[in-house]
Design a protein around this motif. Structure first.
Motif: not given
Length: 307
Positions: A178-199
């Motif tokens: 519930w403490l997600v904000d705009w910056t951390n949301a973007y950072n979170m998406t890119h953590t997923v993108f790079h960890s999974t090599d974009w799926g």
């Protein structure tokens, strides 16, 4: 998996690619560009982002013959703009601590374009303690690690510790959702993108993180849809296609498809889109790339192209 998403995802991908292709000259480098690129985000980053979207269309090979042709033409255009890799090579020679030459190159390497001198240089710079210790956001370290992995340049004497890299990110701390904000949301998406090599590697997230993201992704997606942050909403939808248990919600896709302009442009947010062609490209290029990636990966997952 809701198969009603498949035609919507294909429609979004096809229209977004067409827009990127039609307006690609707006992303061309100025005639006097050098490897110094004083403002890389305005004249250089768009080429890399277009190449990313096109490379994923080629990698997944599910969008159709016309889309594959457009993706290849976009890659050819971007590669030519970058001197077939020569500009990236010179840029890394001048600025060996910068990661953007590798991160840009990897989209081309993924699709079969190679520059051997750049690869030799990258293999050296990514093995240096100084480069590994550069003080950047933790998700940026994951970006470098994934770029090296995709290009086959991660075989140096110091292996990338993916679990350790992930633990340093905001997402890796299993944060209070519930403490997600705009910056951390973007950072979170890119953590997923790079960890999974974009799926490409749905199981690439550290233990437990896939389930955590899967639990909270619907809430986060609704939050940014409600306030009209379409670009972030679409990035969160990409995350859904990268998870071990993919989330491709029909309601989300109906909303995204309804927001896309008839010519394929996908708007950044709920603000009006102007008529000036140059401004339209500079302001809406990134979200249109995001839409193309979101559609490509959702199409692939709904068709069962990934385990």
């Amino acid at each position: 998996m809701d198969m009603s998403v498949t035609p919507l995802a294909h429609q979004v991908t096809s229209k977004a690619l067409t827009w990127l292709h039609t307006h690609r000259e707006h992303g061309a480098l100025p005639a006097d560009s050098t490897a110094q690129l004083a403002e890389p985000d305005s004249v250089y980053k768009p080429l890399g982002e277009t190449a990313l979207a096109a490379s994923l269309v080629v990698r997944e090979a599910v969008a159709g013959t016309q889309e594959l042709r457009i993706a290849r033409e976009l890659l050819d255009f971007c590669w030519e703009q970058l001197g077939e890799g020569a500009m990236l090579h010179e840029r890394l020679l001048r600025y060996p601590m910068m990661s953007d030459p590798l991160e840009t190159y990897t989209h081309f390497a993924r699709s079969g374009y190679r520059h051997r001198a750049l690869e030799r240089l990258v293999a050296h710079t990514t093995s240096l303690r100084s480069a590994r210790a550069a003080e950047v956001l933790p998700n940026r370290r994951l970006a470098v690690a994934n770029a090296a992995r995709v290009a086959g340049l991660d075989r140096g004497p110091i292996p990338f510790d993916w679990d350790a890299l992930t633990r340093e990110t905001w997402l890796g701390s299993f944060p209070e959702p519930w403490l997600v904000d705009w910056t951390n949301a973007y950072n979170m998406t890119h953590t997923v993108f790079h960890s999974t090599d974009w799926g490409r590697l749905p199981d690439g997230l550290a233990a437990g993180l896939g389930a955590y993201v899967g639990d909270w992704l619907p809430v986060w997606t609704d939050i940014w849809a409600e306030i009209g942050e379409w670009d972030l909403m679409a990035e969160l939808m990409i995350v859904g296609s990268c998870l071990p248990e993919p989330r491709c919600d029909a309601g989300d896709w109906e909303r995204l498809a309804s927001l896309q302009h008839e010519d394929g442009l996908f708007p950044r947010d709920a603000q009006p889109v102007g008529d000036d062609p140059g401004e339209r490209f500079s302001d809406q290029h990134h979200p249109t790339v995001v839409a193309a990636v979101a559609g490509t990966l959702a199409l692939s997952r709904t068709l069962g192209s990934r385990p």
